[in-house]
Structures are given as C-alpha cells and as structure tokens.
Design an enzyme around this catalytic site. Structure first.
Site, mmCIF file in Angstrom:
data_model
loop_
_atom_site.group_PDB
_atom_site.id
_atom_site.type_symbol
_atom_site.label_atom_id
_atom_site.label_comp_id
_atom_site.label_asym_id
_atom_site.label_seq_id
_atom_site.Cartn_x
_atom_site.Cartn_y
_atom_site.Cartn_z
ATOM 1 N N GLY A 1 0.794 -1.231 0.000
ATOM 2 C CA GLY A 1 0.000 0.000 0.000
ATOM 3 C C GLY A 1 0.822 1.274 0.000
ATOM 4 O O GLY A 1 0.270 2.363 -0.166
ATOM 5 N N GLN B 1 -15.377 17.873 8.673
ATOM 6 C CA GLN B 1 -14.879 17.758 10.056
ATOM 7 C C GLN B 1 -14.093 19.022 10.377
ATOM 8 O O GLN B 1 -12.882 19.009 10.521
ATOM 9 C CB GLN B 1 -14.008 16.515 10.206
ATOM 10 C CG GLN B 1 -14.806 15.229 10.016
ATOM 11 C CD GLN B 1 -13.979 13.987 10.290
ATOM 12 O OE1 GLN B 1 -13.147 13.967 11.184
ATOM 13 N NE2 GLN B 1 -14.209 12.943 9.511
ATOM 14 N N LYS C 1 -34.136 21.817 8.466
ATOM 15 C CA LYS C 1 -33.647 20.431 8.514
ATOM 16 C C LYS C 1 -33.081 20.144 9.900
ATOM 17 O O LYS C 1 -32.447 21.012 10.488
ATOM 18 C CB LYS C 1 -32.560 20.307 7.449
ATOM 19 C CG LYS C 1 -31.889 18.993 7.297
ATOM 20 C CD LYS C 1 -30.915 19.017 6.119
ATOM 21 C CE LYS C 1 -29.497 19.358 6.515
ATOM 22 N NZ LYS C 1 -28.497 19.108 5.475
ATOM 23 N N THR D 1 -24.596 11.095 0.129
ATOM 24 C CA THR D 1 -25.489 9.940 -0.066
ATOM 25 C C THR D 1 -26.806 10.339 -0.727
ATOM 26 O O THR D 1 -27.634 9.486 -1.031
ATOM 27 C CB THR D 1 -25.818 9.294 1.294
ATOM 28 O OG1 THR D 1 -26.522 10.251 2.100
ATOM 29 C CG2 THR D 1 -24.558 8.850 2.022
HETATM 30 C C1 R5P Z 1 -24.313 19.556 4.700
HETATM 31 O O1 R5P Z 1 -24.043 20.448 5.481
HETATM 32 C C2 R5P Z 1 -23.739 19.498 3.321
HETATM 33 O O2 R5P Z 1 -23.724 20.757 2.718
HETATM 34 C C3 R5P Z 1 -24.498 18.539 2.432
HETATM 35 O O3 R5P Z 1 -25.850 18.957 2.362
HETATM 36 C C4 R5P Z 1 -24.451 17.144 2.975
HETATM 37 O O4 R5P Z 1 -23.151 16.801 3.374
HETATM 38 C C5 R5P Z 1 -24.903 16.169 1.919
HETATM 39 O O5 R5P Z 1 -24.867 14.888 2.450
HETATM 40 P P1 R5P Z 1 -25.932 13.793 1.999
HETATM 41 O O6 R5P Z 1 -26.011 13.863 0.491
HETATM 42 O O7 R5P Z 1 -25.343 12.500 2.485
HETATM 43 O O8 R5P Z 1 -27.235 14.116 2.652
#
Ligand code: R5P
Length: 326
Positions: free
Chosen positions: A46, A105, A202, A235
C-alpha cells in the site's frame, strides 16, 4: 555590488496525482501545457512512490489531485508529490484540491473529536505546500486552517451560467437545503436576476452521520421552479428529502445544482428517483459512468481552475475572476 541579477524567467509546471486524470488533462489543455511525466506506483503493502521525470528546480509547481475514494490514499499521494517537489528545489508549490478532503470535520461537535480539516492543512504545510487552491469549501473559515494563501474558487459562476441559459425564463426560487446556506442562496438569487429564496428547515442527529430529516419549506415554493443549491451531495439524503418537501409544498419543478458529486451509495438511486428534473454537478470529483443517470449533467470546472492558475502564476488577481466578489 553585493547581489547578482538572475534570469527573470518563471516556469509553470503542472503535476497530477492519479485520482482524476481526466480533469488534470483538461486543466493542462486550457493552460496549453502538458502534465509533467512521472512514475507513480503503489507497492504491494500500500505504500506509494512518486518520481518526476524532469527537473523541477526553481519552478512554480501546481499539483492537482481530486479527493475521491480511496481518499486517504490520494491525500497521501499528493503529500508525497509535494515532498518530492520540495526536496527537488521547486520554487513555489501550490496544492490544488478541487474538493477539500475532510471539510465536514471542521469543528468539534462533542469532546474527544478531531478537527480533521485542520489536520489536512497542517499535513500539507509540513510537506512543503506554499499555497492551496480549492473550490467551494464546505465552510469558508477552513481557509484559516492553512498558514499561507488559500485561493478559494467558486463554482457558482459555472453553475449559474448553465441555469440562466436553461431555466432563465422560468419563475425560479433559489432554495438552500438548510439554514446554514441561506447567505449563499441570496448570492445565487442575485446572480440569477434577483430571484426569491427559500430554505429547508432540517434537523440532524450528530450520532447518526449521513442522515438528515427535511422538515418544512420556509419561503415560497408554490408554482415555482425551485433550484436547490448545495456544496456537495454525498449519499443524496439531504437533497432527496428537500425535493420531496418542495414538491409537497407545490413546487412546479425542482432542479438541483451542487459543486461536488461525492455520490456515496445509494446517491445515484436516490437522485435518479427523487423527482428532480435535473441534477447538475461540476467535475471537481470524478463521476464514473455507473453513477450517472439520464437527468444528470456534469459541467467542467477545468477552465476556472486554469484561469486561477494563470492569475497565481502571473501574480495577477484571482478575485478578478469573480467580479471582485471572492
Ligand atoms: C451539509 O451540510 C452538506 O452541505 C451537504 O448537504 C451534505 O453533506 C450532503 O450529504 P448527503 O447527500 O449524504 O445528505
């Protein structure tokens, strides 16, 4: 005379890690240069080895790498490239990371957590990076993690031009998928011709990564073409939830525009079935064929990166690329 004047010649050289050669080639083409030939190999255990095949003494070096999976390997490869350049006497080293790894992070939510975005900046500094160039940081204050110049480019111009060309005649509402991006939505709304904005209220449980709940729309979505903007889609949960609440609130249609297509599973499935008319990305990250679907559009970020490289090389102004608003 205590000094001797040297050759006032400056040389730009472009170096590319192995993660997204298509983007690197496009940048090289825009700059009318070729990528510096190199040997790059991964050993059986690696470990990575890189050696450049031309002299780099005294050059203005630009090292591009896109941080897609396996992210840690590509970070290490770029660090090794910077180290090799430093030890071979490159005059200045600019690290180009179109997508800043670990950018989510950027703070501790609870005790005993890392601030990995800071660690990334520290590692590149130690390796020998003089400056960083990146596109649409998750939060702008990450610029301060690196002790040196950070050229923060905005994909907004690329995405807004496309939206204006394809949807400019429609009643657009610019939608932030969360309250944190409202200020950015205002900027987009202005660029698109003083459009109204809305945001999705949200909630997120810090103990459940990659899971968000889209609750309700704040603002007017009824009979509007809602354009959801985000820095990244990972995702697809955030955006799919937002499309659903916008449709329930009477949106005539929904278009999604995001800079970085991280696209971890099951993003493709979610995005292709969420009911959005079009999902638009830039190619800061590679998007392989198996992750694409008919309603997806991928715009090139290469011309913007190339123009920024030219400005840095010529001691010009990167801010001028954004009408002085960077
Ligand atoms: C959140 O603060 C980011 O701007 C994105 O909305 C988020 O990371 C998207 O992640 P996912 O597509 O997994 O919901």
């Amino acid at each position: 005379m205590s000094s001797k004047s040297g050759t006032p010649k400056k040389n730009l050289m472009l170096f590319a890690g192995r993660s997204h050669l298509e983007l690197a080639e496009e940048v090289a083409k825009c700059l009318n240069v070729t990528i510096t030939p190199q040997q790059a190999r991964t050993f059986a255990n690696g470990e990575i080895f890189v050696r450049f095949e031309e002299s780099v003494r005294g050059v203005d070096a630009f090292v591009i790498q896109s941080h897609c999976p396996p992210i840690n390997e590509w970070v290490m490869e770029q660090l090794i490239m910077v180290d090799a350049l430093k030890r071979a006497s490159a005059k200045r080293i600019t690290v180009i990371m179109p997508y800043y790894p670990y950018s989510r992070q950027d703070k501790k939510h609870k005790g005993r957590e890392p601030i990995s975005a800071r660690l990334i900046a520290d590692m590149f500094k130690v390796a020998g990076a003089d400056r960083i160039m990146t596109v649409d940081l998750h939060t702008a204050q990450i610029q301060g993690f690196f002790d040196g110049p950070v050229d923060h480019l905005f994909a907004q111009t690329v995405l807004c031009d496309y939206l204006q060309d394809h949807y400019g005649d429609q009643p657009i509402t610019v939608v932030s998928p969360d309250s944190g991006r409202v200020r950015l939505a205002e900027k987009w709304a202005q660029t698109l011709g003083n459009r109204p904005i809305a945001f999705i209220h949200k909630t997120r449980d810090p103990d459940r990564p990659n899971e968000a709940m889209a609750n309700r729309v704040v603002g007017d979505a009824k009979d509007r073409l809602c354009v959801i903007i985000d820095d990244m889609i990972d995702t697809g949960g955030t955006v799919a939830g937002a499309v659903q609440v916008l449709k329930e609130s009477g949106a005539s249609d929904v278009v999604v525009a995001a800079t970085h297509g991280v696209l971890s599973d099951p993003a493709t499935e979610r995005l292709s079935s969420c009911g959005a008319r079009e999902v638009i990305f830039t190619n800061t990250l590679p998007i392989p064929d198996e992750k694409r679907f008919p309603g997806m559009t991928v715009l090139s970020i290469a011309p913007l990166i190339a123009r920024a490289i030219e400005q840095v090389f010529e001691d010009g102004s990167v801010t001028s690329l954004f009408d002085g608003n960077a």
